[in-house]
Enzyme design. Sequence first.
Site, PDB file in Angstrom:
ATOM      1  N   TYR A 178       5.731 -22.109  21.266  1.00  0.00           N
ATOM      2  CA  TYR A 178       5.124 -21.805  19.961  1.00  0.00           C
ATOM      3  C   TYR A 178       5.206 -20.307  19.647  1.00  0.00           C
ATOM      4  CZ  TYR A 178       1.921 -20.451  16.450  1.00  0.00           C
ATOM      5  OH  TYR A 178       1.426 -19.849  15.338  1.00  0.00           O
ATOM      6  N   GLU A 234       0.013 -13.011  17.137  1.00  0.00           N
ATOM      7  CA  GLU A 234       0.262 -14.372  17.627  1.00  0.00           C
ATOM      8  C   GLU A 234      -0.457 -14.648  18.937  1.00  0.00           C
ATOM      9  OE1 GLU A 234       1.339 -16.938  16.164  1.00  0.00           O
ATOM     10  OE2 GLU A 234       1.867 -15.835  14.371  1.00  0.00           O
ATOM     11  N   ASP A 271       1.800 -25.639  15.323  1.00  0.00           N
ATOM     12  CA  ASP A 271       0.443 -25.411  15.829  1.00  0.00           C
ATOM     13  C   ASP A 271      -0.477 -26.442  15.172  1.00  0.00           C
ATOM     14  OD1 ASP A 271       0.171 -24.568  13.239  1.00  0.00           O
ATOM     15  OD2 ASP A 271      -0.835 -22.690  13.720  1.00  0.00           O
TER      16      ASP A 271
END
Length: 369
Positions: free
Chosen positions: A110, A27, A128
């Site tokens: 996020y 990520e 996103d």
Amino acid sequence: MLEWFDRNQRPLPWRRKYLPYPVWVSEVMLQQTQVDTALPYYKRWLALFPTIRSLAESDEKKVLKAWEGLGYYSRARNFHKAAKIVMEKHEGLFPEKYEDILALPGIGRYTAGAIASIAFNQEKPIVDGNVLRVLARVYAISKPIDDMANREEFWRLQKKLIPKDQARNFNQALMELGALVCASKNPACAVCPIQKNCLAFKKGRAEAYPVRQKKKEMIKVTASAVVFRPRHYVHQRPVGEIMGGLWEFPEWKLVKNGRLSPEIIEELTAKHIENEFGFKPAKLKTLGTIKRNYTHHLETLWVFESSVIPSPLKGINSVEGSTKRQSWPSAWITKEEFSDYPFSSAHAKIAKMVSPARTGREFELEIQS
Ligand code: SF4
């Protein structure tokens, strides 16, 4: 969506076991980077730092070197800091509680949502670029996605959509659909599993979504950098500045939105060298040009070589007109030492231009015709 994901998901390494650390690595790397680009970095990262402990115990120079080429180096630095906090506060175990994840440096809403949902299957939303595009199209949302108040609506909507106990697969399915099917240009609506529910498709206007506010005009910048030979002068940008902690060759911004001939660019560069290093370089040789983009700026960086170096070797000094850079840590190094210095991507390219490992092909790509 879930069935589609089951059949079509890419076999990515962090999807094998969904362990928190590999999901976290993926990520952090996937922010602003495509999967194909991130994959070799991901593999190398896990070979270098197989555990949170090994990352926490590594020195920052090694961490930044492993990150070289991915850009946004503050992410690597925060990642390193966060690994240390996981060791100190959470006994080396990545925290499961959303608030604890969110409290780690470099982890925003996020990334926290992605790790909580993908590693721990918690019903936390993620929004996103891919998710924004899919949702804007499915619901034909015409509010600009770059307005932060509108973004909030996307977060609320995405949260509502997560099916019970399916956050891991649903969130990934939404992102995977955006990456593989619902592309920005030419979305593959014919094979899309949610075509029947898609308002943009029904209107025949898939590419009209998402809507964005008018773009600011790009500023064109001409800049130059110099590589001295036979030894190369490099200095380290201070932490807190853009690209803080990274090393670079001396460079100068020459003009904004103006055109300069190659002769003038060379002349201005020679002047900067004289002003800052206190000696006149002999004729500069052009090594190539590098294009780089940063917020609303499109820069062409001319790279020169000077075969004259000051004697004795000294850095950017205090002659009149010299800059704040004179206080930056600096070194005169050989090209064999390049691998010890983490460079920003543009300066890593410069290092490649002079490094013996460079191939002729790479060199040609960087020379403007
Ligand atoms: Fe995207 Fe087309 Fe699927 Fe709608 S139908 S979600 S526009 S790929």
